[in-house]
Design a protein around this motif. Sequence first.
Motif, PDB file in Angstrom:
ATOM      1  N   LYS A   1     -40.712 -14.894  74.610  1.00  0.00           N
ATOM      2  CA  LYS A   1     -39.589 -14.144  74.044  1.00  0.00           C
ATOM      3  C   LYS A   1     -38.315 -14.368  74.861  1.00  0.00           C
ATOM      4  N   VAL A   2     -38.460 -14.340  76.192  1.00  0.00           N
ATOM      5  CA  VAL A   2     -37.299 -14.566  77.063  1.00  0.00           C
ATOM      6  C   VAL A   2     -36.793 -15.994  76.892  1.00  0.00           C
ATOM      7  N   LYS A   3     -37.704 -16.951  76.863  1.00  0.00           N
ATOM      8  CA  LYS A   3     -37.318 -18.355  76.707  1.00  0.00           C
ATOM      9  C   LYS A   3     -36.604 -18.588  75.372  1.00  0.00           C
ATOM     10  N   LYS A   4     -37.138 -18.067  74.286  1.00  0.00           N
ATOM     11  CA  LYS A   4     -36.507 -18.218  72.970  1.00  0.00           C
ATOM     12  C   LYS A   4     -35.107 -17.606  72.956  1.00  0.00           C
ATOM     13  N   PHE A   5     -34.982 -16.428  73.539  1.00  0.00           N
ATOM     14  CA  PHE A   5     -33.693 -15.746  73.585  1.00  0.00           C
ATOM     15  C   PHE A   5     -32.676 -16.578  74.358  1.00  0.00           C
ATOM     16  N   LEU A   6     -33.053 -17.048  75.550  1.00  0.00           N
ATOM     17  CA  LEU A   6     -32.112 -17.804  76.374  1.00  0.00           C
ATOM     18  C   LEU A   6     -31.764 -19.154  75.756  1.00  0.00           C
ATOM     19  N   ARG A   7     -32.669 -19.765  75.021  1.00  0.00           N
ATOM     20  CA  ARG A   7     -32.374 -21.047  74.359  1.00  0.00           C
ATOM     21  C   ARG A   7     -31.263 -20.912  73.321  1.00  0.00           C
ATOM     22  N   ARG A   8     -31.073 -19.724  72.792  1.00  0.00           N
ATOM     23  CA  ARG A   8     -29.995 -19.508  71.826  1.00  0.00           C
ATOM     24  C   ARG A   8     -28.628 -19.459  72.507  1.00  0.00           C
ATOM     25  N   HIS A   9     -28.610 -19.270  73.818  1.00  0.00           N
ATOM     26  CA  HIS A   9     -27.351 -19.077  74.528  1.00  0.00           C
ATOM     27  C   HIS A   9     -27.047 -20.145  75.580  1.00  0.00           C
ATOM     28  N   LEU A  10     -28.096 -20.734  76.157  1.00  0.00           N
ATOM     29  CA  LEU A  10     -27.918 -21.620  77.311  1.00  0.00           C
ATOM     30  C   LEU A  10     -28.748 -22.889  77.175  1.00  0.00           C
TER      31      LEU A  10
ATOM     32  N   LEU B   1     -31.509  -9.500  77.594  1.00  0.00           N
ATOM     33  CA  LEU B   1     -32.588  -9.629  78.573  1.00  0.00           C
ATOM     34  C   LEU B   1     -33.157  -8.272  78.951  1.00  0.00           C
ATOM     35  N   ARG B   2     -32.281  -7.288  79.100  1.00  0.00           N
ATOM     36  CA  ARG B   2     -32.768  -5.938  79.446  1.00  0.00           C
ATOM     37  C   ARG B   2     -33.697  -5.383  78.367  1.00  0.00           C
ATOM     38  N   LYS B   3     -33.449  -5.753  77.119  1.00  0.00           N
ATOM     39  CA  LYS B   3     -34.309  -5.297  76.023  1.00  0.00           C
ATOM     40  C   LYS B   3     -35.667  -5.995  76.040  1.00  0.00           C
TER      41      LYS B   3
END
Length: 85
Positions: free
Chosen positions: A16-25, A49-51
């Motif tokens: 989940k963290v990896k997918k989220f960060l791939r959308r931004h960085l 990230l806090r979520k």
Amino acid sequence: MYVVIVYDVAVERVNKVKKFLRRHLHWVQNSVFEGEVTLAEYERIKVGLRKLIDEDHDAVIIYRLRSMPPRETLGVEKNPIEDTI
């Protein structure tokens, strides 16, 4: 600003963290992302990230820099950042 984000999160939250960060960085290697962001994007990333993480057990470190620092890779570069002009 240029940010480098490294994280150590529980296995059940890694994807989940990896997918989220791939959308931004830009993904650099396991648990490492970097890229140029605006202040608003930076704040959205922190909120997102806090979520996703459990702040009592997981760790995320964010390095904020003025611009992309010079970099040198030893060994195999997993996902090279292209030099663009």
